[in-house]
Design an enzyme around this catalytic site. Structure first.
Site, mmCIF file in Angstrom:
data_model
loop_
_atom_site.group_PDB
_atom_site.id
_atom_site.type_symbol
_atom_site.label_atom_id
_atom_site.label_comp_id
_atom_site.label_asym_id
_atom_site.label_seq_id
_atom_site.Cartn_x
_atom_site.Cartn_y
_atom_site.Cartn_z
ATOM 1 N N ASP A 295 0.882 -0.975 -0.021
ATOM 2 C CA ASP A 295 -0.065 -0.068 0.056
ATOM 3 C C ASP A 295 0.830 1.287 -0.139
ATOM 4 O O ASP A 295 2.114 1.037 0.320
ATOM 5 C CB ASP A 295 -0.957 0.008 1.304
ATOM 6 N N ASP B 226 -0.267 4.900 1.042
ATOM 7 C CA ASP B 226 -0.645 5.825 2.056
ATOM 8 C C ASP B 226 -0.382 5.414 3.320
ATOM 9 O O ASP B 226 -1.001 4.245 3.592
ATOM 10 C CB ASP B 226 -1.661 6.575 1.997
#
Length: 288
Positions: free
Chosen positions: A63, A65
């Protein structure tokens, strides 16, 4: 650290296949060390060699963020400051619905407008809020351990991939800013799919694009939405909470660590595959 059923794993070193005898030169019993103890040490090397040969991980799916760069807190802070400028609070229990996904589960614009009680000039407000967000995010470096993981993955022949509910422009812009863009081989963003996390489409699309099976990947996530998406796609997930998401329930992850700096990549991969691996520190580990 909670650990789900073992997962296929990857190579710690490019050690050629050797017999037990061929590994004896790696073990030097210290003065006074019993032969039995030396054999136990040798056995650990041998089990390590077997684990090397069985590793099948081919890609790390990160991922963005909150995993690569801490953008979650600055984004929340920029919205919180906007709410406070109108005399309202932004409830965290509502905001967490957006973490790791899109705003379809909670629209902060719509909620603020309801609190104010009249239409707001979003053409004026949003650029100002966005500028505040960017000023906060711009100062954020890569999170601890990220660069080491990317370098180690390259050395081990693994693909580094971004699988994010954010836009590709957002992700690549920040990766370029912190000089990490060239470390990534593959991207799947919200631009590429109809549904973002917790729907598994992003991860399934990544697996298809990489031509690998779920057991050949490991996901690194910071939010319940991302972890659930990985689980639905059948991929083992490692939870790395940030300042916001450490307040949330991440129990569905296969493995939970405080930071990528807590455990080297090769040890983490062994930990995923071998439940009997005891990690004493980031430099000391052994098989029981």
């Amino acid at each position: 650290m909670p650990l789900l059923p073992p997962r296929p794993h990857r190579n710690r070193t490019e050690m050629p296949s050797r017999s037990r005898k061929g590994l004896e030169h790696l073990v030097r019993a210290p003065p006074g060390c019993a032969l039995e103890q030396a054999h136990r040490i040798l056995g650990a090397f041998e089990r390590s060699r077997v684990a090397n040969e069985q590793m099948t991980i081919k890609a790390l799916l990160f991922d963005f963020d909150g995993v690569i760069i801490e953008t979650e807190t600055p984004i929340y802070r920029s919205w919180l400051e906007l709410y406070q400028s109108y005399g309202f609070d932004l409830p965290f229990d509502l905001w967490i619905l957006t973490i790791g996904t899109s705003e379809k589960f909670f629209d902060p614009k719509e909620y603020l407008q309801k609190q104010v009680g009249h239409p707001l000039d979003w053409d004026e407000i949003l650029p100002r809020r966005r500028a505040r967000e960017m000023s906060l995010v711009h100062n954020q470096p890569p999170l601890p351990g990220v660069l080491d993981y990317l370098k180690d993955a390259r050395r081990l022949g693994l693909k580094n991939c971004i699988v994010s509910s954010s836009s590709r422009a957002w992700v690549k812009g920040h990766l370029e800013r912190v000089e990490l863009l060239d470390y990534f081989d593959f991207f799947r963003n919200r631009d590429d799919v109809a549904h973002t996390k917790p729907d598994p489409e992003l991860f399934l699309s990544a697996l298809e694009g990489l031509h690998i099976s779920p057991h050949e990947a490991v996901v690194f996530e910071d939010s319940p939405n991302g972890i659930l998406a990985a689980k639905r796609a059948g991929i083992f997930s490692v939870a790395i909470p940030n300042d916001l998401t450490r307040l949330l329930n991440l129990d569905q992850a296969g493995l939970l660590i405080d930071s990528l700096a807590e455990m080297p990549l090769e040890v983490l991969l062994r930990k995923i595959e071998s439940p009997n691996l005891v990690v004493k520190s980031d430099q000391e580990w052994q098989f029981e």
